[in-house]
Design a protein around this motif. Structure first.
Motif, PDB file in Angstrom:
ATOM      1  N   ALA A   1      30.630  57.604  82.444  1.00  0.00           N
ATOM      2  CA  ALA A   1      31.561  58.678  82.827  1.00  0.00           C
ATOM      3  C   ALA A   1      32.027  59.480  81.611  1.00  0.00           C
ATOM      4  CB  ALA A   1      32.768  58.072  83.532  1.00  0.00           C
ATOM      5  N   HIS A   2      32.264  60.766  81.822  1.00  0.00           N
ATOM      6  CA  HIS A   2      32.807  61.596  80.746  1.00  0.00           C
ATOM      7  C   HIS A   2      34.301  61.325  80.555  1.00  0.00           C
ATOM      8  CE1 HIS A   2      29.391  64.798  81.143  1.00  0.00           C
ATOM      9  NE2 HIS A   2      28.946  63.560  80.967  1.00  0.00           N
ATOM     10  N   CYS A   3      34.945  60.906  81.630  1.00  0.00           N
ATOM     11  CA  CYS A   3      36.389  60.654  81.556  1.00  0.00           C
ATOM     12  C   CYS A   3      36.662  59.171  81.801  1.00  0.00           C
ATOM     13  CB  CYS A   3      37.119  61.493  82.611  1.00  0.00           C
ATOM     14  SG  CYS A   3      38.892  61.207  82.635  1.00  0.00           S
ATOM     15  N   MET A   4      37.348  58.550  80.863  1.00  0.00           N
ATOM     16  CA  MET A   4      37.716  57.140  81.044  1.00  0.00           C
ATOM     17  C   MET A   4      39.241  57.044  81.131  1.00  0.00           C
ATOM     18  SD  MET A   4      36.562  53.814  78.903  1.00  0.00           S
ATOM     19  CE  MET A   4      37.425  52.268  79.036  1.00  0.00           C
ATOM     20  N   ILE A   5      39.696  56.356  82.174  1.00  0.00           N
ATOM     21  CA  ILE A   5      41.125  56.213  82.420  1.00  0.00           C
ATOM     22  C   ILE A   5      41.567  54.811  82.022  1.00  0.00           C
ATOM     23  CG2 ILE A   5      42.875  56.139  84.252  1.00  0.00           C
ATOM     24  CD1 ILE A   5      41.133  58.241  85.685  1.00  0.00           C
ATOM     25  N   VAL A   6      42.656  54.748  81.290  1.00  0.00           N
ATOM     26  CA  VAL A   6      43.182  53.438  80.896  1.00  0.00           C
ATOM     27  C   VAL A   6      44.563  53.253  81.520  1.00  0.00           C
ATOM     28  CG1 VAL A   6      43.813  51.934  78.976  1.00  0.00           C
ATOM     29  CG2 VAL A   6      41.858  53.491  78.753  1.00  0.00           C
ATOM     30  N   GLY A   7      44.685  52.220  82.351  1.00  0.00           N
ATOM     31  CA  GLY A   7      45.961  51.881  82.978  1.00  0.00           C
ATOM     32  C   GLY A   7      46.580  50.671  82.298  1.00  0.00           C
ATOM     33  N   GLU A   8      47.387  49.974  83.043  1.00  0.00           N
ATOM     34  CA  GLU A   8      48.179  48.896  82.449  1.00  0.00           C
ATOM     35  C   GLU A   8      47.536  47.518  82.704  1.00  0.00           C
ATOM     36  OE1 GLU A   8      52.363  49.256  83.392  1.00  0.00           O
ATOM     37  OE2 GLU A   8      52.494  47.091  83.602  1.00  0.00           O
ATOM     38  N   ALA A   9      47.709  47.017  83.899  1.00  0.00           N
ATOM     39  CA  ALA A   9      47.227  45.669  84.212  1.00  0.00           C
ATOM     40  C   ALA A   9      47.054  45.550  85.714  1.00  0.00           C
ATOM     41  CB  ALA A   9      48.238  44.630  83.727  1.00  0.00           C
ATOM     42  N   PRO A  10      46.189  44.655  86.155  1.00  0.00           N
ATOM     43  CA  PRO A  10      46.034  44.479  87.606  1.00  0.00           C
ATOM     44  C   PRO A  10      47.331  44.012  88.246  1.00  0.00           C
ATOM     45  CG  PRO A  10      44.354  43.236  86.377  1.00  0.00           C
ATOM     46  CD  PRO A  10      45.338  43.742  85.378  1.00  0.00           C
ATOM     47  N   GLY A  11      47.570  44.467  89.460  1.00  0.00           N
ATOM     48  CA  GLY A  11      48.667  43.945  90.275  1.00  0.00           C
ATOM     49  C   GLY A  11      48.093  42.986  91.304  1.00  0.00           C
ATOM     50  N   GLU A  12      48.875  42.705  92.323  1.00  0.00           N
ATOM     51  CA  GLU A  12      48.466  41.705  93.310  1.00  0.00           C
ATOM     52  C   GLU A  12      47.167  42.106  94.028  1.00  0.00           C
ATOM     53  OE1 GLU A  12      51.290  41.117  96.434  1.00  0.00           O
ATOM     54  OE2 GLU A  12      50.384  39.207  97.031  1.00  0.00           O
ATOM     55  N   ASN A  13      47.118  43.358  94.507  1.00  0.00           N
ATOM     56  CA  ASN A  13      45.926  43.787  95.249  1.00  0.00           C
ATOM     57  C   ASN A  13      44.692  43.801  94.365  1.00  0.00           C
ATOM     58  OD1 ASN A  13      47.255  44.338  97.749  1.00  0.00           O
ATOM     59  ND2 ASN A  13      48.167  46.133  96.777  1.00  0.00           N
ATOM     60  N   GLU A  14      44.896  44.252  93.119  1.00  0.00           N
ATOM     61  CA  GLU A  14      43.766  44.334  92.184  1.00  0.00           C
ATOM     62  C   GLU A  14      43.235  42.940  91.861  1.00  0.00           C
ATOM     63  OE1 GLU A  14      46.709  45.935  91.760  1.00  0.00           O
ATOM     64  OE2 GLU A  14      46.037  47.971  92.232  1.00  0.00           O
ATOM     65  N   ASP A  15      44.169  41.996  91.696  1.00  0.00           N
ATOM     66  CA  ASP A  15      43.800  40.606  91.401  1.00  0.00           C
ATOM     67  C   ASP A  15      42.983  40.019  92.551  1.00  0.00           C
ATOM     68  OD1 ASP A  15      44.347  37.910  90.004  1.00  0.00           O
ATOM     69  OD2 ASP A  15      45.199  37.588  91.992  1.00  0.00           O
ATOM     70  N   LEU A  16      43.361  40.397  93.778  1.00  0.00           N
ATOM     71  CA  LEU A  16      42.649  39.859  94.952  1.00  0.00           C
ATOM     72  C   LEU A  16      41.296  40.529  95.140  1.00  0.00           C
ATOM     73  CD1 LEU A  16      45.623  39.595  97.478  1.00  0.00           C
ATOM     74  CD2 LEU A  16      44.399  37.715  96.367  1.00  0.00           C
ATOM     75  N   GLN A  17      41.246  41.854  94.872  1.00  0.00           N
ATOM     76  CA  GLN A  17      40.020  42.596  95.169  1.00  0.00           C
ATOM     77  C   GLN A  17      39.089  42.742  93.965  1.00  0.00           C
ATOM     78  OE1 GLN A  17      40.504  46.202  97.534  1.00  0.00           O
ATOM     79  NE2 GLN A  17      42.490  45.484  98.236  1.00  0.00           N
ATOM     80  N   GLY A  18      39.606  42.481  92.758  1.00  0.00           N
ATOM     81  CA  GLY A  18      38.761  42.572  91.566  1.00  0.00           C
ATOM     82  C   GLY A  18      38.480  43.988  91.128  1.00  0.00           C
ATOM     83  N   GLU A  19      39.316  44.938  91.592  1.00  0.00           N
ATOM     84  CA  GLU A  19      39.110  46.348  91.229  1.00  0.00           C
ATOM     85  C   GLU A  19      40.447  46.946  90.802  1.00  0.00           C
ATOM     86  OE1 GLU A  19      36.728  48.659  93.940  1.00  0.00           O
ATOM     87  OE2 GLU A  19      37.768  50.517  93.380  1.00  0.00           O
ATOM     88  N   PRO A  20      40.450  47.775  89.731  1.00  0.00           N
ATOM     89  CA  PRO A  20      41.729  48.351  89.312  1.00  0.00           C
ATOM     90  C   PRO A  20      42.240  49.406  90.287  1.00  0.00           C
ATOM     91  CG  PRO A  20      39.958  49.037  87.822  1.00  0.00           C
ATOM     92  CD  PRO A  20      39.347  48.124  88.835  1.00  0.00           C
ATOM     93  N   PHE A  21      43.535  49.562  90.316  1.00  0.00           N
ATOM     94  CA  PHE A  21      44.185  50.643  91.057  1.00  0.00           C
ATOM     95  C   PHE A  21      43.717  50.734  92.515  1.00  0.00           C
ATOM     96  CE2 PHE A  21      45.065  52.249  86.729  1.00  0.00           C
ATOM     97  CZ  PHE A  21      46.402  52.576  86.866  1.00  0.00           C
ATOM     98  N   VAL A  22      43.942  49.669  93.263  1.00  0.00           N
ATOM     99  CA  VAL A  22      43.612  49.718  94.696  1.00  0.00           C
ATOM    100  C   VAL A  22      44.861  49.714  95.578  1.00  0.00           C
ATOM    101  CG1 VAL A  22      41.292  48.743  94.514  1.00  0.00           C
ATOM    102  CG2 VAL A  22      43.245  47.210  94.763  1.00  0.00           C
ATOM    103  N   GLY A  23      46.042  49.558  94.966  1.00  0.00           N
ATOM    104  CA  GLY A  23      47.281  49.585  95.740  1.00  0.00           C
ATOM    105  C   GLY A  23      47.794  51.010  95.903  1.00  0.00           C
ATOM    106  N   SER A  24      49.092  51.158  96.181  1.00  0.00           N
ATOM    107  CA  SER A  24      49.640  52.495  96.439  1.00  0.00           C
ATOM    108  C   SER A  24      49.535  53.393  95.208  1.00  0.00           C
ATOM    109  CB  SER A  24      51.092  52.392  96.916  1.00  0.00           C
ATOM    110  OG  SER A  24      51.831  51.593  96.020  1.00  0.00           O
ATOM    111  N   ALA A  25      49.713  52.828  94.006  1.00  0.00           N
ATOM    112  CA  ALA A  25      49.546  53.631  92.788  1.00  0.00           C
ATOM    113  C   ALA A  25      48.102  54.119  92.678  1.00  0.00           C
ATOM    114  CB  ALA A  25      49.932  52.817  91.561  1.00  0.00           C
ATOM    115  N   GLY A  26      47.177  53.265  93.077  1.00  0.00           N
ATOM    116  CA  GLY A  26      45.764  53.638  93.025  1.00  0.00           C
ATOM    117  C   GLY A  26      45.431  54.760  93.992  1.00  0.00           C
TER     118      GLY A  26
END
Ligand code: URA
Length: 267
Positions: free
Chosen positions: A114-139
């Motif tokens: 990708a030309h654009c790389m996004i850096v967030g903070e840390a996985p939350g509960e949903n991310e921990d369960l699904q193994g993907e960053p930003f899948v909750g409401s913030a995502g």
């Protein structure tokens, strides 16, 4: 500034209302995220000898069993890994006690070219369960923000698809803030991800991404709106989507940051 119908639709989806042809204002939205409590046992987060771990556990009131971390990831070694080896190394990491409470590590999502790389903070509960960053409401807000400037985490060409990673690859318990020792131990993974993706632009979302990339504890409000550098790469700083859910008035500034990022990407 004039807005196309598509831009208006996208801004509306981000929760930004346009008034007339020239102005953008934020629409109120209910806060949907909870504040992060501090972790009382954080003192034992990264003890690296059995004696220290036991002493820290005692200092923390004996509430936790001693944790003996694996040695800190060796940055020189990590710097030699290819994508698959890096992913495997992250998946097996036991360098801090977050490995004890995680369901799985969250490596990242999107196009490794990708030309654009996004850096967030840390996985939350949903991310921990699904193994993907930003899948909750913030995502979901992040996805709408990206769409507004023609980017996506879904399948697309490298110019349109982003890669999203976090400063931490494991969820901090109860979504507490990352501890400095955790950030330090995880940083070689993020550095190697950036080296391998070789993006044209880094978008740092929130204060922990800023700390990791710019080694700065300045507030986002003072850093946003201009271009920073990570090595020779341009870095645009903006608010974390979870913050924007709690503070919708700042969506206008986040939109300006996205426009800056889009301008840099179009060069
Ligand atoms: N917030 C982040 O910074 N990253 C995630 O993956 C989810 C929420």
């Amino acid at each position: 500034m004039r807005w196309s119908e598509r831009q208006r639709a996208m801004l509306g989806a981000m929760g930004i209302t346009l008034w007339g042809p020239d102005r953008v204002e934020a629409r109120d939205a209910p806060a949907t995220t909870v504040p992060r409590p501090r972790d009382p046992g954080a003192a034992v987060a990264c003890a690296d000898t059995p004696a220290r771990a036991e002493a820290s556990a005692r200092a923390a009131g004996g509430a936790r069993a001693a944790f003996v971390a694996a040695p800190a990831p060796d940055a020189a070694d990590i710097a030699t890994l290819d994508w698959n080896a890096l992913r495997a190394r992250v998946a097996s990491c036991r360098a801090c006690r977050l490995c004890e409470s995680r369901t799985q590590t969250v490596f990242g999502v999107g196009n490794p070219r990708a030309h654009c790389m996004i850096v967030g903070e840390a996985p939350g509960e949903n991310e921990d369960l699904q193994g993907e960053p930003f899948v909750g409401s913030a995502g979901q807000l992040l996805d709408r923000m990206l769409l507004a400037i023609g980017l996506t985490r879904g399948e697309a060409e490298p110019a349109q698809q982003v890669f999203i990673a976090n400063t931490l690859k494991c969820r901090p318990p109860r979504n507490r803030n990352p501890e400095p020792a955790e950030l330090a131990r995880c940083s070689a993974y993020l550095v190697r991800q950036i080296e391998l993706v070789q993006p044209k632009l880094l978008l740092a979302m929130g204060r922990f991404a800023v700390q990791a990339l710019l080694d700065s504890s300045e507030p986002i409000g003072r850093l946003r709106g201009r271009v920073h550098r990570w090595r020779d790469l341009p870095v645009v700083v903006t608010y974390h989507p979870a913050y924007l859910l709690r503070n919708p008035a700042d969506k206008v500034r986040a939109w300006a940051d996205l426009c800056l990022a889009a301008t840099l990407l179009a060069r």
